[in-house]
Design a protein around this motif. Structure first.
Motif, mmCIF file in Angstrom:
data_model
loop_
_atom_site.group_PDB
_atom_site.id
_atom_site.type_symbol
_atom_site.label_atom_id
_atom_site.label_comp_id
_atom_site.label_asym_id
_atom_site.label_seq_id
_atom_site.Cartn_x
_atom_site.Cartn_y
_atom_site.Cartn_z
ATOM 1 N N GLU A 1 3.598 6.336 -5.138
ATOM 2 C CA GLU A 1 4.430 5.048 -4.509
ATOM 3 C C GLU A 1 5.204 5.218 -3.393
ATOM 4 O O GLU A 1 6.292 6.085 -3.660
ATOM 5 C CB GLU A 1 4.729 4.151 -5.657
ATOM 6 C CG GLU A 1 5.435 2.861 -5.178
ATOM 7 C CD GLU A 1 6.152 2.054 -6.309
ATOM 8 O OE1 GLU A 1 6.637 0.827 -5.993
ATOM 9 O OE2 GLU A 1 6.160 2.701 -7.294
ATOM 10 N N GLY A 2 5.085 4.963 -2.159
ATOM 11 C CA GLY A 2 6.090 5.085 -1.292
ATOM 12 C C GLY A 2 5.606 4.994 0.183
ATOM 13 O O GLY A 2 4.400 4.389 0.248
ATOM 14 N N PRO A 3 6.009 5.340 1.209
ATOM 15 C CA PRO A 3 5.685 5.169 2.605
ATOM 16 C C PRO A 3 4.565 6.008 2.851
ATOM 17 O O PRO A 3 3.870 5.607 4.021
ATOM 18 C CB PRO A 3 7.012 5.448 3.473
ATOM 19 C CG PRO A 3 7.645 6.457 2.505
ATOM 20 C CD PRO A 3 7.625 5.984 1.148
ATOM 21 N N ASP A 4 4.116 6.775 2.194
ATOM 22 C CA ASP A 4 3.086 7.690 2.468
ATOM 23 C C ASP A 4 1.665 7.109 2.022
ATOM 24 O O ASP A 4 0.499 7.488 2.096
ATOM 25 C CB ASP A 4 3.017 9.125 1.676
ATOM 26 C CG ASP A 4 4.283 9.879 2.586
ATOM 27 O OD1 ASP A 4 4.406 9.622 3.834
ATOM 28 O OD2 ASP A 4 4.647 10.800 2.021
ATOM 29 N N GLN A 5 1.569 6.073 0.888
ATOM 30 C CA GLN A 5 0.537 5.525 0.415
ATOM 31 C C GLN A 5 -0.140 4.535 1.619
ATOM 32 O O GLN A 5 0.587 4.078 2.549
ATOM 33 C CB GLN A 5 0.941 4.674 -0.912
ATOM 34 C CG GLN A 5 1.628 3.557 -0.687
ATOM 35 C CD GLN A 5 2.112 2.477 -1.818
ATOM 36 O OE1 GLN A 5 1.956 3.129 -3.000
ATOM 37 N NE2 GLN A 5 2.216 1.376 -1.611
ATOM 38 N N GLY A 6 -1.539 4.548 1.492
ATOM 39 C CA GLY A 6 -2.178 3.531 2.334
ATOM 40 C C GLY A 6 -3.553 3.807 2.350
ATOM 41 O O GLY A 6 -4.095 4.678 1.224
ATOM 42 N N VAL A 7 -4.344 3.130 3.422
ATOM 43 C CA VAL A 7 -5.742 3.217 3.213
ATOM 44 C C VAL A 7 -6.320 3.624 4.496
ATOM 45 O O VAL A 7 -5.480 3.186 5.652
ATOM 46 C CB VAL A 7 -6.343 1.799 2.895
ATOM 47 C CG1 VAL A 7 -7.762 1.674 3.015
ATOM 48 C CG2 VAL A 7 -5.471 1.209 1.585
ATOM 49 N N VAL A 8 -7.349 4.346 4.855
ATOM 50 C CA VAL A 8 -7.889 4.808 6.031
ATOM 51 C C VAL A 8 -9.346 4.495 5.797
ATOM 52 O O VAL A 8 -10.267 4.827 4.910
ATOM 53 C CB VAL A 8 -7.667 6.404 6.225
ATOM 54 C CG1 VAL A 8 -7.961 7.147 5.040
ATOM 55 C CG2 VAL A 8 -8.031 6.680 7.503
ATOM 56 N N ARG A 9 -9.957 4.198 7.057
ATOM 57 C CA ARG A 9 -11.468 4.002 6.956
ATOM 58 C C ARG A 9 -12.011 4.878 8.140
ATOM 59 O O ARG A 9 -11.498 4.781 9.243
ATOM 60 C CB ARG A 9 -11.764 2.707 7.319
ATOM 61 C CG ARG A 9 -12.946 2.187 7.331
ATOM 62 C CD ARG A 9 -13.273 0.463 7.313
ATOM 63 N NE ARG A 9 -14.868 0.214 7.245
ATOM 64 C CZ ARG A 9 -15.596 0.148 6.148
ATOM 65 N NH1 ARG A 9 -15.035 0.518 4.926
ATOM 66 N NH2 ARG A 9 -16.868 -0.022 6.055
ATOM 67 N N PHE A 10 -12.874 5.406 7.713
ATOM 68 C CA PHE A 10 -13.883 6.486 8.712
ATOM 69 C C PHE A 10 -15.129 5.872 9.057
ATOM 70 O O PHE A 10 -15.795 5.133 8.307
ATOM 71 C CB PHE A 10 -13.917 7.867 8.266
ATOM 72 C CG PHE A 10 -12.629 8.512 7.934
ATOM 73 C CD1 PHE A 10 -11.775 9.005 9.109
ATOM 74 C CD2 PHE A 10 -11.907 8.715 6.602
ATOM 75 C CE1 PHE A 10 -10.503 9.428 8.828
ATOM 76 C CE2 PHE A 10 -10.750 9.403 6.315
ATOM 77 C CZ PHE A 10 -9.959 9.757 7.455
ATOM 78 N N ARG A 11 -15.688 6.501 10.219
ATOM 79 C CA ARG A 11 -17.196 6.417 10.320
ATOM 80 C C ARG A 11 -17.632 7.771 10.270
ATOM 81 O O ARG A 11 -17.064 8.515 11.246
ATOM 82 C CB ARG A 11 -17.184 5.598 11.664
ATOM 83 C CG ARG A 11 -18.741 5.670 12.252
ATOM 84 C CD ARG A 11 -19.181 4.393 13.148
ATOM 85 N NE ARG A 11 -18.980 3.171 12.624
ATOM 86 C CZ ARG A 11 -18.676 2.311 13.191
ATOM 87 N NH1 ARG A 11 -18.950 2.198 14.564
ATOM 88 N NH2 ARG A 11 -18.683 0.937 12.534
#
Length: 293
Positions: free
Chosen positions: A144-154
């Protein structure tokens, strides 16, 4: 008796004479109302209220001017390029609460890859899930923190399993995208695609301690696809306006349906639990409607 009769006749004669005399003299027999007193005229008086003249309000005492700090404050110029790319920092957790974390899931087993290399339904659904699970397992623990997130690739994968194209569609964490791209570069050799053709798909990778991509559900993969919604009233303003009707999806022919049913695996308890969690996250209830694709 004769004397009484004469007396009565005399009285009647006198009464008639008196009546004739009264009529001749104009005596009023009708009832005359008493005269009414004359009414006094009513007087209407109008009063106009004139407000008193307004007195000017006293002016409030003027406050002494505030003293400004004499030390100048220097603000560095912002870097517009970095400000546009960097996401908003997440709030720091409370010092009395440890930060949440989620360990990376295990990579797909040899049996799971063998199934994924043979499953052709829904654009090689098993292969796409195993590829995402392999990638997420190599990204490490999400904290948990600023490095968490989501990324979407093709992604585009060649028939022999090599990665031929990787494009970032969007991301909410630069760190998550960096770890994902590093894991893709170090990914071990993959089996050939199930159809023997290039496999193109979009994949969302969640690098967060609060989300996990569980196994998919396969039991409804042989049913016809629902029609894709398109606005029937969309118009470019130049061509003739026509209300488009939704095009129904044709069911599979008997041979294709038999081949599809032959590939269906038995859904596991983990897959059912993951699907229920996705429904809860999306709709906020335990209603089980259309399965996720």
């Amino acid at each position: 008796m004769s004397r009484d009769k004469n007396f009565t006749a005399l009285l009647l004669t006198l009464a008639l004479h008196a009546a004739v005399w009264l009529l001749a003299s104009g005596y009023p027999f009708q009832h005359v109302s008493p005269p009414q007193a004359p009414k006094t005229a009513e007087k209407i008086v109008f009063l106009e209220l004139i407000p008193p003249p307004r007195q000017p309000l006293p002016e409030p005492p003027s406050a002494p001017p505030a003293k400004l700090p004499t030390t100048p404050i220097t603000v560095p110029p912002p870097d517009t390029a970095l400000a546009a790319q960097a996401p908003d920092p997440a709030p720091a957790p409370s010092p009395d609460r440890p930060r949440a974390s989620m360990a990376a899931p295990p990579p797909p087993t040899a049996e799971e890859w063998a199934f994924a290399a043979q499953y052709t339904n829904k654009n090689s659904k098993g292969y796409r899930y195993s590829w995402g699970q392999q990638l997420r397992s190599m990204m490490g623990t999400a904290v948990e923190g600023p490095d968490q997130g989501v990324v979407r690739f093709r992604i585009e994968i060649a028939p022999d399993g090599r990665l031929t194209q990787l494009q970032t569609l969007w991301t909410t964490s630069a760190k998550a995208e960096q770890l994902a791209r590093q894991a893709i570069q170090n990914m071990p050799p993959l089996p050939p695609t199930p159809t023997g053709k290039p496999l193109v798909f979009d994949k969302t990778i969640s690098f967060s301690p609060f989300a996990n991509d569980g196994p998919p559900i396969y039991r409804d993969d042989c049913k016809p696809e629902p029609p894709v919604f398109r606005n029937p009233f969309a118009w470019d303003g130049t061509t003739p306006q026509v209300v488009a009707a939704p095009t129904p999806t044709a069911p599979l022919d008997p041979q294709a349906l038999a081949d599809c049913l032959r590939q269906l695996p038995k859904d596991s308890v983990e897959a059912e639990s993951a699907r229920d969690q996705r429904v809860m996250d999306r709709w906020g209830s335990s209603r089980t409607g259309k399965p996720d694709q």
